[in-house]
Design an enzyme around this catalytic site. Structure first.
Site, PDB file in Angstrom:
ATOM      1  N   SER A 150      11.292   2.132   2.509  1.00 29.67           N
ATOM      2  CA  SER A 150      10.895   1.338   1.343  1.00 29.67           C
ATOM      3  C   SER A 150      11.147   2.124   0.069  1.00 29.67           C
ATOM      4  O   SER A 150      11.070   3.365   0.067  1.00 29.67           O
ATOM      5  CB  SER A 150       9.407   0.971   1.422  1.00 29.67           C
ATOM      6  OG  SER A 150       8.972   0.332   0.233  1.00 29.67           O
ATOM      7  N   TYR A 200       0.402   3.865   1.515  1.00 30.81           N
ATOM      8  CA  TYR A 200       1.616   3.192   1.988  1.00 30.81           C
ATOM      9  C   TYR A 200       2.857   3.973   1.576  1.00 30.81           C
ATOM     10  O   TYR A 200       3.758   4.210   2.401  1.00 30.81           O
ATOM     11  CB  TYR A 200       1.673   1.769   1.438  1.00 30.81           C
ATOM     12  CG  TYR A 200       2.948   1.045   1.774  1.00 30.81           C
ATOM     13  CD1 TYR A 200       3.181   0.596   3.075  1.00 30.81           C
ATOM     14  CD2 TYR A 200       3.919   0.805   0.800  1.00 30.81           C
ATOM     15  CE1 TYR A 200       4.356  -0.071   3.394  1.00 30.81           C
ATOM     16  CE2 TYR A 200       5.096   0.140   1.113  1.00 30.81           C
ATOM     17  CZ  TYR A 200       5.310  -0.295   2.406  1.00 30.81           C
ATOM     18  OH  TYR A 200       6.479  -0.956   2.721  1.00 30.81           O
TER      19      TYR A 200
END
Length: 231
Positions: free
Chosen positions: A140, A153
């Site tokens: 990501s 995250y």
């Protein structure tokens, strides 16, 4: 003949979103695809759209090493080999360190980091033995860019980058390729809960196309990392 004819691919997180798009595109390009994920009904819905003789549903929790090991065994028993593994299973929770939600941290660490490692360790022995194969980790942009609510995250996705970089060095000259793909915001059910509807987003198909690009390079070329952003 399509570009991935008779290649055998395992896709985790294949029941929806990015994983579903990847699995569908690989199948369209001729691959035999094993769909893995926690939700059997969602996996079966995806499988129902594909040719039944070239798809296999294997409910799998990537945080469970034994289930991941079994997934790779079933893929090989069903289709006779293992060429491509896509680590698409992931979890994104908005959890600040100062929220002290340790259970949420543990969950993201288990899925995003341990799941990536468990999948790699289950697939690589076969790939190394045959001196070929391609492992792709869906990371990501958040692994590079941190917001006030994405610390945990982002840390897990930074770990996915590091794992991929380390594997590239470990696997040099073995014939086995490894790639990380870092999407920006993608229009999925997961992101819909956390982001404004007017923010520019990618389509899951965009990430699937990036995966296909990495998989279809010449044998002597390894694409280590791809970043995909909306414009």
């Amino acid at each position: 003949m399509t570009v991935l004819t008779d290649k055998i691919a395992v896709v985790t997180g294949a029941g929806s979103g990015i994983g579903e798009a990847i699995a569908t595109l690989l199948h369209e390009e001729g691959a035999k695809v094993v769909l893995a994920g926690r939700n059997k009904d969602k996996l079966q819905n995806v499988a129902n759209q594909l040719a039944q003789d070239s798809v296999k549903v294997v409910p799998t929790d990537v945080t469970n090493k034994e289930e991941v090991d079994e997934l790779m065994k079933i893929a090989q028993q069903t289709f006779g080999g293992l060429d491509i593994v896509i680590n698409s299973a992931g979890q994104m929770l908005s959890s600040k360190i100062t929220d002290y939600q340790v259970d949420e941290w543990d969950s993201m660490i288990d899925v995003n980091i341990k799941g990536t490692l468990y999948t790699a360790q289950a697939a690589l022995p076969t790939m190394l033995e045959q001196s070929s194969g391609h492992l792709i980790n869906i990371a990501s942009i958040s692994g590079f860019e941190v917001t006030k609510s994405s610390t945990i995250y982002s840390a897990t996705k930074a770990a996915v980058h590091t794992i991929t970089q380390g594997l590239e060095k470990e696997l040099a000259k073995t014939g086995v390729k490894v790639t990380s793909i870092s999407p920006g915001m993608v229009d999925t059910a997961i992101t819909a809960a956390y982001n404004p509807s007017d923010r520019k987003k990618l389509d899951p198909q965009d990430i699937a196309e990036a995966v296909l690009y990495a998989l279809t390079q010449p044998k002597h070329v390894n694409v280590n990392e791809i970043t995909v952003r909306p414009v």
